[in-house]
Design a protein around this motif. Structure first.
Motif: not given
Lengths: 204, 318, 302
Positions: A26-29, A76-77, A80, A83, A104, A106-107, A109-110, A112
């Motif tokens: 997960l979180s590979m980006c 999520t809130l 976010a 983050v 990255f 900011k990201l 937040v996405a 998983a």
């Protein structure tokens, strides 16, 4: 349901058995995108650690109060919010490192991994356990990032943390962003190989 | 198949609507103008013009719209054999991303009725929009050159059917949520100085879109829902969906530009997924070393795709 | 029904708490962010002028920003320069408008606190009130004139031009004779490892020491960078060569074209053309501005 693991076990679990990058994939980006140096890995690792620990603690504190039907939006809130906070803090106090990580932070937040930990762990466990689980996951991510960064920096630039250790650049290719794919793939394969060998030795 | 024709029709209408203003211009002396190569402006006249006047660089004043005091030096002006097309050659390469202003001065009044003719030369806006689309689709493909959305990318690229489903669902959610984000950013966040709430607002809008699509699809078309419903949950875990609004806010895109960016991002993701799935289906038959089976080899294949996509870098079609 | 009201209540409360946390940290960090940004910009500018932590800038050194605007009134365009006026209060500014052919048009005096002058929005408002309604004002660019004891030392030119992929943002330092003192790449989106190498010393420092005459016809050559020259260009980082040696090598190559980056000729060419364009435009404009300031007896601190 409370976990029977000790705090130390929770941390080690995050780093080894359930390493977010190499085990959970997960979180590979960021693992591909900005793992060019060890320093980048540490910086983003700290950001993820912060978000994971604070979100885990927050959710663990208010878990009985969250209405089950708005569980996911609340997660999520929460994520976010933290983050946004770490994003602003980094932009203000470490502008140079922040510029390197670009979008990255900011990201996060996405990611998983963070939501998954909230859902599977923090929403069921008490504050101490959630805290140490968050630390474990955050450190696991950081260690994974550093490992990739270590290989890429050493092979690409011949340096570690900016210090020249080799005196030459063995394979400049590894510093190109897209080499992250190859690097992660090769490292995963390598770890799999070690694991099978280890198991075989143990059995035989 | 029917859906595809509908899509094509919608695209055709959109293209026409965008083209119309480009076609319905030009009055007076000039029929058309454009940039030629990087140091050339091509002017087309409605009728053949006088060689003595219009092939003389002294009759032309050219400057970038933002720098009216700096005249660009002309090297020469050529008329083609019909006398209708003039090629203005410049000593220095032009910055064709900026609009230029061309003034033709000291014209004999008998020809046109006035002595000065001024017009703007700029790249067509449609070209700019398409370049955003192509850029998001290929040059800056979110998966292969920006390294975003990888978790979902590796998770859903095992089979081509899955890849298609995920790609299409993602594109729809992407476009809807990006446009909503644009609306919120322009009319709520920017006027009130709430830029720092970007992350929360954008992720909130994405969740909202996912929830809305889920509910609507379930009621309206259960068949479609059965096919695509499973992917909806995954959309939110894809960082591309939050990266696009952030890029939009950063570049101050307008509505159409945002639409193009979102479409390109979604299409690019679909393209990447589909190609990857095609390779991975075949790879099942290949003899991969045991430790590399599954995800590790997928990463290496993705790296090769990324290498190939590097070839698109700097591509400019428009 | 009760369910929904609890959900709404709790969600609202959660949002409120989240908003409080974010708003609070925004207030705390925003000031620090702006401050750090300014410090960083200042540091870049001073390093372009050759000052560093080891060799701090003298107290007599002053940076005077000059802002250029495009003033349009019924199809007639003029250039408006916002310059600080010397000899009076620190908030005295003058907007000098100059016709496109370099002739003086008008002078509008205005009062603007220097901190406010740094804010684009407030500056624009002040300029708009100064010129009066009926004219449209558009901000064009900024030049920073560096003086030491009132003597003009250098010009700092922030600029932007297209690169291979998107744009490249730079700050360029020139001496009063328009010889390049240094180039710093502030922002770019070129490919990392290829065009992204424009930020490296061995590329950007090639511009250092190029005289105006050489710069006007500066081109790009696809030849390997000589080792000796590379050593001189990277001397600031490696510290292997002494300053005299560096100056000698730089002198030797000062009229030479720019050596293109390997695999990024177009990026190299874009930067070269961009720098050329910035310097040429500036040299053209500053001559007119100086003449008008002298003719109109407008006393400026530079």
């Amino acid at each position: 349901m409370a976990t029977d693991k000790s705090n130390l076990q929770l941390v080690v679990n995050g780093i080894l058995n359930e390493n977010p990058i190499f085990r959970l994939v997960l979180s590979m980006c960021p693992a591909v995108g900005i793992s060019t140096t060890v320093m980048n890995g540490i910086m983003l690792g700290v950001a993820v650690l912060f978000v994971q620990v604070f979100s885990s603690c927050t959710i663990s504190l208010v878990k009985n109060w969250i209405h089950p039907r708005i569980r996911i939006p609340t997660y999520t809130l929460t994520i976010a919010t933290w983050v946004t906070v770490i994003d602003m803090v980094l932009a203000a106090y470490l502008p140079e490192a922040y510029a390197k990580m670009g979008i990255f932070v900011k990201l996060i937040v996405a990611f998983a991994i963070i939501t998954m930990r909230l859902e599977m762990f923090a929403s069921k466990e008490n504050l101490t356990h959630s805290f140490w689980d968050g630390v474990g996951m955050g450190l696991g991510f950081m260690v994974g990032m550093m490992a990739i960064g270590f290989v890429r920096e050493l092979l690409g630039l011949g340096t570690i943390l900016g210090y020249d250790v080799l005196g030459f650049r063995p394979l400049l290719f590894f510093i190109l962003p897209l080499a992250g794919f190859f690097c992660v793939g090769l490292m995963m394969g390598f770890f799999n190989y070690i694991e099978t060998r280890y198991k075989r030795v143990k059995q035989g | 198949m029917h859906r595809l024709t509908m899509l094509m029709r919608a695209l055709a209408v959109l293209t026409l609507a965008l083209l119309l203003p480009v076609l319905a211009q030009a009055d007076g002396l000039i029929a058309g103008k454009s940039f030629g190569n990087d140091r050339e402006i091509v002017v087309t006249f409605k009728a053949p013009v006088d060689q003595a006047v219009f092939a003389d660089p002294a009759h032309y004043l050219v400057y970038e719209e933002s720098d009216p005091d700096i005249r660009l030096e002309l090297a020469d002006v050529r008329l083609d054999s019909t006398g209708k097309i003039a090629f203005l050659g410049f000593k220095e390469p032009l910055n064709t991303t900026r609009p230029h202003v061309v003034s033709m001065i000291d014209l004999p009044a008998a020809v046109t009725g006035r002595t000065v003719e001024t017009f703007r030369v700029a790249k067509p806006y449609l070209g700019y929009l398409l370049s955003i689309l192509v850029s998001a689709l290929l040059i800056n493909n979110f998966v292969f050159t920006k390294y975003l959305g990888l978790c979902v990318f590796f998770g859903t690229s095992k089979r081509r059917d899955t890849a298609k489903g995920m790609g299409v669902t993602f594109t729809i959610v992407m476009v809807v949520s990006a446009l909503m984000s644009w609306f919120f950013y322009q009319f709520v966040m920017k006027p009130h100085g709430l830029d720092f709430l970007q992350i929360v607002v954008f992720i909130g809008l994405v969740s909202l879109t996912v929830q809305a699509v889920d509910t609507i699809l379930r009621k309206v078309n259960p068949v479609l829902f059965n096919a695509f419903g499973v992917y909806l949950v995954l959309v939110i875990a894809n960082c591309v969906i939050i990266a696009v609004p952030l890029i939009m806010a950063n570049n101050e895109y307008n509505f159409l530009e945002t639409f193009m960016l979102a479409l390109g991002a979604g299409g690019g993701f679909l393209l990447a997924l589909y190609m990857m799935a095609s390779v991975r289906e075949r790879m099942e038959l290949a003899r991969v070393p045991k430790s590399f089976k599954g995800v590790p080899i997928a990463f290496i294949v993705a790296g090769q795709f990324a290498l190939a996509f590097l070839g698109f870098s700097g591509l400019s079609l428009f | 029904m009760k369910d929904i009201s609890t959900i709404i209540f709790r969600l609202t409360l959660t949002c409120l708490v989240a908003a409080l946390i974010m708003g609070g940290s925004f207030i705390v960090t925003n000031r620090a962010k702006q401050h750090n940004q300014q410090v960083n910009e200042q540091k870049v500018m001073l390093s372009l002028l050759g000052y560093s932590a080891a060799k701090p800038a003298p107290a007599s050194l002053a940076l005077h920003p000059v802002y250029r605007y495009l003033v349009t009134e019924q199809d007639v365009q003029t250039l408006g320069y916002l310059v600080p006026v010397a000899g009076g209060a620190t908030d005295a500014f003058a907007l000098v408008t100059i016709a496109l052919d370099g002739k003086f048009v008008a002078r509008h005096d205005l009062r603007l606190a220097p901190e406010k002058a740094e804010q684009a929005k407030e500056r624009l408002q002040a300029v708009q009130t100064a010129v009066g309604s009926g004219k449209t004002i558009q901000y064009a660019d900024q030049t920073i004139i560096v003086t030491d004891n009132g003597q003009r030392q250098a010009y700092l030119l922030p600029g932007e031009f297209p690169g291979f992929k998107t744009f490249v943002k730079v700050i360029l330092a020139l001496d009063p004779g328009f010889t390049v003192l240094g180039l710093e790449i502030m922002e770019h989106e070129e490919d990392p490892g290829l065009g992204g190498e424009i930020v490296q010393d061995y590329f950007k420092n090639q511009f250092r020491g190029k005289p105006y005459e050489a710069l006007k016809k500066l081109g790009v050559v696809k030849e390997p960078l000589p080792d000796e020259y590379r050593g001189a260009l990277e001397a600031g980082k490696t510290g292997r060569l002494g300053p005299e040696e560096v100056a000698r090598i730089q002198e030797q190559y000062k009229d030479h074209d720019i050596y293109a980056l390997t695999g990024a000729t177009i990026s190299s060419r874009s930067v070269t053309n961009g720098v050329k364009g910035i310097v040429k435009k500036f040299a053209y404009r500053i001559a007119f501005l100086d003449r008008v300031l002298a003719e109109q007896r407008i006393v400026v601190p530079f």
